[in-house]
Design a protein around this motif. Structure first.
Motif, short mmCIF file in Angstrom:
data_model
loop_
_atom_site.label_atom_id
_atom_site.label_comp_id
_atom_site.label_asym_id
_atom_site.label_seq_id
_atom_site.Cartn_x
_atom_site.Cartn_y
_atom_site.Cartn_z
N ARG A 60 55.22 85.94 25.45
CA ARG A 60 55.68 87.09 26.23
C ARG A 60 56.26 86.69 27.58
N ASP A 61 55.50 85.90 28.35
CA ASP A 61 56.00 85.52 29.68
C ASP A 61 57.23 84.61 29.56
N GLY A 62 57.30 83.82 28.49
CA GLY A 62 58.49 83.00 28.26
C GLY A 62 59.72 83.85 27.99
N LEU A 63 59.50 84.97 27.30
CA LEU A 63 60.60 85.90 27.03
C LEU A 63 61.16 86.46 28.33
N VAL A 64 60.24 86.81 29.25
CA VAL A 64 60.68 87.30 30.56
C VAL A 64 61.50 86.25 31.28
N VAL A 65 61.04 84.98 31.23
CA VAL A 65 61.78 83.89 31.88
C VAL A 65 63.16 83.74 31.24
N THR A 66 63.21 83.78 29.93
CA THR A 66 64.50 83.66 29.23
C THR A 66 65.48 84.74 29.70
N VAL A 67 64.99 85.98 29.74
CA VAL A 67 65.86 87.08 30.17
C VAL A 67 66.27 86.88 31.62
N ARG A 120 57.53 77.95 25.38
CA ARG A 120 56.24 78.58 25.09
C ARG A 120 55.93 78.49 23.60
N GLY A 121 56.96 78.62 22.79
CA GLY A 121 56.79 78.48 21.35
C GLY A 121 56.30 77.10 20.99
N ARG A 122 56.90 76.10 21.66
CA ARG A 122 56.48 74.72 21.39
C ARG A 122 55.03 74.49 21.79
N GLU A 123 54.68 75.11 22.94
CA GLU A 123 53.30 74.96 23.40
C GLU A 123 52.31 75.58 22.41
N PHE A 124 52.68 76.75 21.90
CA PHE A 124 51.81 77.42 20.93
C PHE A 124 51.65 76.56 19.68
N MET A 125 52.77 76.00 19.23
CA MET A 125 52.75 75.17 18.03
C MET A 125 51.87 73.93 18.23
N ALA A 126 51.93 73.39 19.46
CA ALA A 126 51.19 72.17 19.74
C ALA A 126 49.68 72.37 19.60
N THR A 127 49.22 73.61 19.88
CA THR A 127 47.79 73.84 19.78
C THR A 127 47.37 74.45 18.45
N HIS A 128 48.27 75.16 17.79
CA HIS A 128 47.87 75.85 16.58
C HIS A 128 48.45 75.27 15.30
N PHE A 129 49.40 74.36 15.42
CA PHE A 129 49.99 73.68 14.26
C PHE A 129 50.49 74.62 13.17
N SER A 141 48.50 89.89 11.81
CA SER A 141 48.49 89.91 13.28
C SER A 141 47.99 88.56 13.82
N ASP A 142 47.21 87.84 13.04
CA ASP A 142 46.92 86.46 13.39
C ASP A 142 47.70 85.59 12.41
N PRO A 143 48.70 84.84 12.82
CA PRO A 143 48.99 84.48 14.21
C PRO A 143 50.12 85.27 14.88
N PHE A 144 50.85 86.17 14.13
CA PHE A 144 52.11 86.67 14.68
C PHE A 144 51.91 87.46 15.97
N TRP A 145 50.91 88.32 16.00
CA TRP A 145 50.68 89.09 17.23
C TRP A 145 50.28 88.16 18.37
N ASN A 146 49.49 87.13 18.03
CA ASN A 146 49.09 86.15 19.04
C ASN A 146 50.28 85.38 19.59
N ILE A 147 51.20 85.05 18.68
CA ILE A 147 52.41 84.33 19.13
C ILE A 147 53.18 85.20 20.10
N LEU A 148 53.34 86.46 19.73
CA LEU A 148 54.10 87.37 20.58
C LEU A 148 53.46 87.45 21.97
N LEU A 149 52.14 87.60 21.99
CA LEU A 149 51.45 87.68 23.28
C LEU A 149 51.62 86.39 24.08
N VAL A 173 59.88 83.31 16.98
CA VAL A 173 60.79 83.06 18.11
C VAL A 173 62.24 83.37 17.70
N ALA A 174 62.61 82.94 16.49
CA ALA A 174 63.97 83.21 16.01
C ALA A 174 64.23 84.71 15.94
N LEU A 175 63.24 85.46 15.43
CA LEU A 175 63.40 86.91 15.33
C LEU A 175 63.55 87.54 16.71
#
Lengths: 243, 275
Positions: free
Chosen positions: B59-66, B231-240, B48-56, B249-251
């Motif tokens: 989440r708002d990026g997913l809404v924007v995409t849709v 949002r995925g890129r932003e997460f990656m930028a802070t968590h590497f 769940s760390d990091p996958f659940w955190n990534i999903l959270l 994101v692909a899933l």
């Protein structure tokens, strides 16, 4: 008496082909006119010019005192003139009932109930009220053509045009369509029919017109034209189609 | 023994033409769904760390995409309809404009178009505003999501125009003649007779366009729209942790496209009619 269809010196070209070469024709109210002739003689083109599905290059056509000159007039004429096609052309995505109701609703602005009532009456008249909820593809050719006739009649046309209505039908279905047409003729409908059904011509036509190469060659009552044609081309054609 | 090529069918062995029937498609789809959703759930539960955190986080990026995809798709359908009708117009000016539009847009990469809309378009508007001395135009600032949707609609509208054109052309001429002979106008004929039939024909390619649009909407991440990719890129930028972020994101994209494909198949089945 003023003719209900007046065709005066109409010319039509398809590229280099001179499809109609100065056709003159008057049809009077209540008349049934059958047009015969070899393929490519311009019969269908003439019929399609009467409700302006085909534009003509020169000449004049007046239907029910409305000259076919403006877009407005063309639509007005099309409301007065029903047309039945060789290939039925029922709206494939609509049920039989909707096929008959559509133009009534959007062109004649009738209410839904009125449309349905008229449609059901007409379906009864053509003998297939039980098919109201079927799609065209579920009907036989003869049934489809009868629906097409009902669809045209629903607009209360003053004239009906038939463009080879039985040519695409299996032999055993021709009669059911011709019977409907015969009943219509007996009611006094003005009809112009392009057909090779000589039996229908004998039974219903007031006048038979023979066309060849874009011209009206000869016309007369069916008895006279079939029994003793004057023109050589008429004789030749009739010898091929009359058995 | 009689001499006969092996492939010749006999009466006893009727020819079985193998076909990927609807059942085959459904099975393949279910397998994929089970696989993709199963994998996502497994990752979230097991790590769940990091996958659940990534999903959270996305989440708002997913809404924007849709949101971007659905909005753009709706307008694409409208633009495509007019484009398609224009491509079939007898009027030379209308035909010329719609053809120019289609040809122009088809030849430019979507990414370049999006960048143009975001960076160049506002400057063009500001220039015009300065010329005409209209301060609202001179101070024009773009809304990123708005301009991203515009860019997607302009591009996909061109492709959609061609799909509409093919669909309208597939409706037999006799249908139009029948409608016109009943006194219906051009607009009525299109609305009640031609377009409903054309739409059933073009449903599969239109569905494909929706799925392609969903995927291409990830390009809007380069023009400051905080969609799922950004949002995925932003997460990656802070968590590497590129593997985890981009797998997740692909899933998520896969789940969305899989269900879209399902909806398209359902709509196709619903609207089928015989000719």
């Amino acid at each position: 008496m003023e003719p209900i269809i007046h065709v005066e010196n109409v010319h039509k070209h398809f590229g280099k082909v001179h499809a109609l070469c100065g056709v003159n024709l008057d049809v009077y109210k209540g008349e049934v006119v059958v047009v015969v002739g070899p393929s490519g003689s311009g019969k269908s083109t003439l019929l399609r010019c009467i409700n302006r599905l085909e534009e003509y290059d020169a000449g004049k056509i007046v239907v029910d005192s409305i000259p076919l000159d403006s877009a407005e007039n063309i639509n007005a004429v099309r409301c007065e003139v029903g047309m039945v096609f060789q290939s039925f052309n029922l709206f494939a995505h609509l049920m039989v009932m909707e096929n008959i109701c559509l133009a009534q609703r959007v062109v004649r602005k009738r209410s839904k109930e009125e449309c349905r009532k008229i449609a059901l009456d007409l379906l009864t008249k053509v003998g297939i009220p039980e098919k109201a909820k079927n799609y065209p593809a579920q009907l036989s050719g003869g049934q489809q053509q009868r629906v097409a006739i009902a669809r045209a009649l629903a607009m209360n046309p003053r004239i009906m045009l038939f463009d080879e209505p039985t040519s695409a039908l299996d032999p055993e279905m021709i009669k059911e369509v011709l019977d409907v047409m015969l009943a219509l003729a007996n009611e006094g409908m003005t009809m112009v029919v392009v057909s090779h059904e000589m039996g229908f011509a004998r039974a219903a036509a007031n006048r038979v017109i023979f066309m060849d190469e874009g011209q009206i060659i000869e016309e007369g009552t069916p008895d006279k034209l079939f029994a003793s044609p004057n023109n050589e081309r008429t004789k030749l054609f009739l010898s091929k189609v009359l058995h | 023994m009689e001499l006969r090529p092996k492939s010749t069918p006999t009466e006893k062995e009727p020819v079985n033409i193998p076909s990927a029937g609807p059942s085959a498609r459904i099975d393949a789809w279910w397998w994929l769904v089970v696989l993709v959703v199963g994998l996502a759930v497994l990752l979230i539960v097991a790590k769940s760390d990091p996958f659940w955190n990534i999903l959270l986080f996305v989440r708002d990026g997913l809404v924007v995409t849709v949101l971007v995809t659905v909005t753009a798709f709706i307008f694409t359908l409208i633009v495509g309809m007019f484009g398609g009708l224009g491509r079939l117009s007898q009027n030379r000016i209308v035909y010329g404009i719609s053809s120019l539009y289609v040809e122009l847009v088809r030849g430019i990469p979507l990414l370049v178009q999006l960048i143009w809309w975001y960076f160049a378009f506002p400057v063009v508007i500001q220039q015009i505003g300065r010329w005409l001395n209209i301060s609202t135009l001179a101070n024009y600032q773009v809304n990123a999501i708005f301009i991203a949707v515009v860019g997607l609609v302009v591009c996909y509208g061109a492709y959609m125009s061609e799909i509409y054109r093919a669909g309208i052309q597939s409706v037999p001429k006799g249908q139009v003649e029948a409608a016109r002979s009943l006194g219906m106008s051009y607009v009525q004929t299109m609305r009640y007779v031609v377009l409903p039939q054309a739409f059933r024909v073009i449903l599969p390619p239109v569905g494909n366009e929706f799925i392609a649009l969903l995927k291409d909407s990830s390009l809007v991440s380069v023009v400051a729209v905080a969609d799922m990719t950004r949002r995925g890129r932003e997460f990656m930028a802070t968590h590497f942790n590129p593997i985890e972020v981009w797998t997740m994101v692909a899933l998520l994209y896969l789940v969305m496209t899989l269900f879209s494909a399902r909806m398209v198949a359902w709509a196709e089945k619903k609207s089928r009619f015989e000719r």
